[in-house]
Design an enzyme around this catalytic site. Structure first.
Site, short mmCIF file in Angstrom:
data_model
loop_
_atom_site.label_atom_id
_atom_site.label_comp_id
_atom_site.label_asym_id
_atom_site.label_seq_id
_atom_site.Cartn_x
_atom_site.Cartn_y
_atom_site.Cartn_z
N LYS B 127 23.32 15.37 2.56
CA LYS B 127 22.07 15.00 1.88
C LYS B 127 22.10 15.59 0.48
O LYS B 127 22.61 16.70 0.28
CB LYS B 127 20.90 15.58 2.68
CG LYS B 127 19.52 15.19 2.19
CD LYS B 127 18.44 15.80 3.11
CE LYS B 127 17.06 15.28 2.78
NZ LYS B 127 16.04 15.81 3.72
N SER B 202 13.16 12.19 5.36
CA SER B 202 13.75 12.18 4.04
C SER B 202 15.28 12.19 4.06
O SER B 202 15.88 11.90 3.03
CB SER B 202 13.24 13.37 3.24
OG SER B 202 13.72 14.58 3.78
N SER B 226 12.23 15.11 8.96
CA SER B 226 13.19 14.47 8.05
C SER B 226 14.63 14.38 8.54
O SER B 226 15.44 13.69 7.93
CB SER B 226 13.15 15.17 6.69
OG SER B 226 11.97 14.82 6.00
#
Lengths: 540, 540
Positions: B127, B202, B226
């Site tokens: 990420k 996310s 997330s």
């Protein structure tokens, strides 16, 4: 009622809780009252022996039926009653409840032949942050006098399950924010070895009562040194575990909800053996099932064994410093640290110097956390009764309240500092080619301090900022014939001057001197084992 | 440059990082692109096989010398290149750096016959909160485009030591605060199974790329769901460990320093076997020596074994709920939870209903934390470039900034809620006469959601408030022929109506459906083992 009346009433109620037959008719004039229990005639020979035993021996004898809990509890009640009369250390004293509990435990044992748990029948003293249902928790605040607890703190629940007996809750400084013990409810608590000295704080009532052997295991809390300083000032072992190892849930506190540098709880004892008994007993109750902040790590015997293995087949690697280069400790402390370093070297261990990492920065950072609400919480609680701040605190000392984004910046700085500190350790370990087992440092700049003279918290609160594990080991006593004031000492700064100027070899003569053994985060078993070895080498 | 120009330049640079031979000449018109890699002709048969292998098999073959890291890395690079072109999921793509690293690892292996660590040669996607020295970390903020990292995040350091290859950093929503993936830098990331659906967020870039098998293990973060939502929306397993189990240090974040409900990090994988490989590999590097917030708990095989023992000689006790009684999940989710409950019962496990404890209170409380600075941090970062808020967020949604004493009150309420929740579990366990091994619940109210429709976070963020461990298990796919809309459903409240109204059996047809297995705090080994058994029973 005025706050003075509320306090006077509370104080009178504490006094009244002491049965007439345990009252001291004439308070001795000596400043050292350590020998008074023997002289008093109030404790029998057996009771003196009980109170001078270790907790480990007592629970063994209780478990074998050689002692009853009533006998043990009575002995400690008497000695605690003397302690309070001599040292002014109790905020709650409840012999009837204690004896009822002891009788219940004895009956259980008689009926089943079994103990209820590893602390069966053992009295344990509690700092007055602990709630016991039905009893007051005033925590040194006048406005909290008369607040009766509606439920037990988790540590109380678990110690109770383990078989403990409660009999006293001990005094703390107003706000808990200083390392002495004075409040407007009962006044000042003093040191049993020298009433002119402080027992430390904020767990000073615990330090005094356990130091005097009015208790065998005490339970305190530590936000900036509040377990370690009273342990050090009373020649005790003290454990400041890392946050999340022992349960703090449902205890009273000031600045409740302040999580940036959290307060932790732990025992004060006469030996590591007793400390281990306490910690193992609590962990055996699986505190993480009751307290969300307790990490599910049971007692790790393997961590202790690893130290033993090093001791039997190798050596420990210990770093140390005797000064953080900002405030030089008094001569007895310097001698204490050097004594430990020398003793360890002579025993064959590797002892290397540690350079304190950014101590001024760390001190400023952790202080910013302590003052982050501009003392709003403390002042609000004082206003409820109208009591004044104790003289050790001042309204001008609080920095401006932090905005929430400023607080987050402080958190970021704290985390960055912790990471840098870990890096310092890794780099040092790489250089040495092996692990550093612990760091040995002073606990405070002074031996058991003269009243109202505790000024410098950086030797302890660095540990709170890092959330490392620390175990206090008693070392020696200040000696006016050895620990001379260096009259030509050039102070490093104003702070250093203020602390050094206060040293007086005569005044400090006989004051306990200790060091702390600092381990990495959550290394309680290991750090305790190292502390035990140091204590063994010192003969303490 | 205007923010639009900065974003366009960044987007172009990402596109330019894809070598011409991996470019898709004509984007397929189908909404499901899962079969495209095979159809594209860009990946060889061997490369397709590599990307469809498990990480566990790949590292085994790499360690035996049956595969080179260059071959494995090339295969994932190609498939990731397709993923980005189809799904818009990458914020950084760096094939040259990845291949250089792969060559280095292969050379090491060739020379020594040994791997550098348990992840030797394996590509892992990250990420875009992870810093890799020398690369940008824009994290979906236009103002952070062009910020080049000066050091690695700790997870990067440790994965690197374990032998991993990095090749892509994936997209996130602006601010990280929503469970979809859209930002003003590259726009929206879409779901490989249906481009009309979100991959979640996310960690949505991770969900999309790993779901598409452009990666085999992804690494995300979770502040309110997330990791879990992207895992669920892409038919993946996802681990939201408890705080302090895996290292978050030196990663970028929004609301940095917000510690009241901390974000945590963890893997997204196709199997528990691969999840375990990841977690064990990271823990083997002793992350607590690098990250002060990581708790020193090594991999506890005994915790996994205890589950296996229960499976071989007894049964699990699992609680579950399919609705929190505030927002009813859509029909595919209700069916998913019931499928799991039924499957477990049929396999002989004890499955009991769990009554969600104060869900509305908990949701309000955790939301108060998320909004505690009135979005000052987020808005400040947006202002630096002038980019607008994404449409999923609105300036009116933020509550008033908390004063520090109000924040402490929120902490106190959080702690009290956690304690009450533990009590609920203890009471239920006492009633059952045994331990509840885990609680099974929906991950979200919807299957992989239609764009801009993710509205309700309470099924995941209760876990963040409690800091429990949660593992997502893929279950099934929405089916328009089974999961009919209940046209006469009477919503419980406006929120419920808004979420239920949005359900459309045709639109959601084929959308992944998952559940989460929630274990107590810091029970990663155990909860993963239970999740593995559920996956096995479901045949996933």
């Amino acid at each position: 009622m005025t706050w003075e009346e509320i306090a006077a009433d509370k104080k009178a109620r504490i006094t009244a809780s002491i049965p007439p037959e345990w009252r001291i008719s004439s308070i001795p004039k000596t400043s050292n009252v350590m020998d008074y229990p023997k002289a008093s005639g109030i404790l029998s020979t057996e009771e003196l022996a009980i109170t001078e035993s270790s907790a480990t021996d007592l629970v063994a004898e209780l478990a074998m039926g050689k002692l009853t809990s009533v006998a043990v509890t009575t002995a400690f009640l008497k000695r605690a009653a003397l302690a309070h009369q001599l040292l002014n250390c109790a905020l709650e004293f409840f012999p009837e409840i204690a004896l009822a509990r002891a009788r219940e435990l004895d009956a259980h044992y008689e009926k089943t032949g079994k103990t209820v748990g590893p602390l069966h029948g053992l009295p344990i003293s509690l700092k007055d942050q602990c709630h016991i249902k039905g009893l007051e928790t005033c925590m040194g605040y006048v406005s909290w006098v008369g607040k009766y607890a509606t439920e037990d703190s988790v540590i109380v629940t678990l110690l109770y399950k383990a078989g403990a007996v409660f009999y006293v809750k001990t005094s703390v400084p107003q706000t808990l924010m200083i390392c002495e013990t004075i409040n407007n409810v009962i006044g000042r608590t003093v040191n049993p070895r020298n009433k002119n000295l402080s027992p430390g704080g904020s767990s000073g009532g615990e330090g005094a009562i356990v130091g005097f052997r009015g208790g065998v295991i005490g339970f305190g809390t530590d936000l900036g040194g509040s377990i370690r300083v009273p342990a050090a000032f009373n020649f005790l072992y003290g454990l400041r575990p890392s946050h999340g190892r022992l349960p703090y849930a449902k205890m009273a506190n000031s600045m409740e909800g302040q999580e940036s540098v959290p307060s932790v709880c732990g025992p004060l004892t006469h030996s590591i053996k007793d400390m281990r008994l306490f910690v193992k007993s609590v962990l055996a109750e699986e505190p993480w099932k009751y307290d969300s902040k307790v990490i599910p790590i049971p007692w790790r015997q393997s961590e202790e064994n690893a130290v033993k293995l090093k001791l039997s087949s190798g050596r420990l690697t210990l770093a140390y410093y005797n000064s953080n280069s900002i405030v030089l400790p008094h001569p007895p402390i310097l001698r204490g640290v050097e004594t430990v370093a020398t003793t360890l070297k002579e025993a064959g261990h590797d002892v290397v110097e540690w350079v304190p990492y950014k101590p001024a920065y760390a001190h400023a950072l952790v202080s910013r956390v302590y003052g982050s609400d501009e003392a709003t919480d403390l002042i609000t609680t004082l206003k409820e009764s109208g009591e004044p701040l104790i003289p050790n605190l001042s309204n001008d000392q609080w920095p401006k309240k932090l905005d929430i984004n400023e607080l987050w910046d402080v958190h970021f700085q704290k985390y960055a500092f912790q990471l840098e500190y870990l890096e310092q350790i890794r780099l040092a370990e790489e250089k040495l080619g092996k692990e550093i087992d612990a760091i040995i440092t002073p606990v405070a700049a002074t031996a058991a301090v003269r009243h109202d003279q505790f000024k410098y918290y950086a030797y302890t609160n660095i540990v709170n900022l890092l959330d490392f594990t620390s175990v206090v080991v008693p070392v020696t006593f200040a000696d006016k014939n050895i620990d001379k004031k260096q009259e030509d000492y050039t102070p490093l700064n104003d702070y250093d001057k203020m602390v050094y100027d206060e040293y007086d070899a005569d005044a400090y003569h006989g004051a306990p001197v200790a060091i702390q053994v600092i381990g990495k985060r959550l290394t309680e078993e290991k750090t305790m084992a190292i502390a035990e070895e140091i204590g063994r080498l010192l003969g303490n």
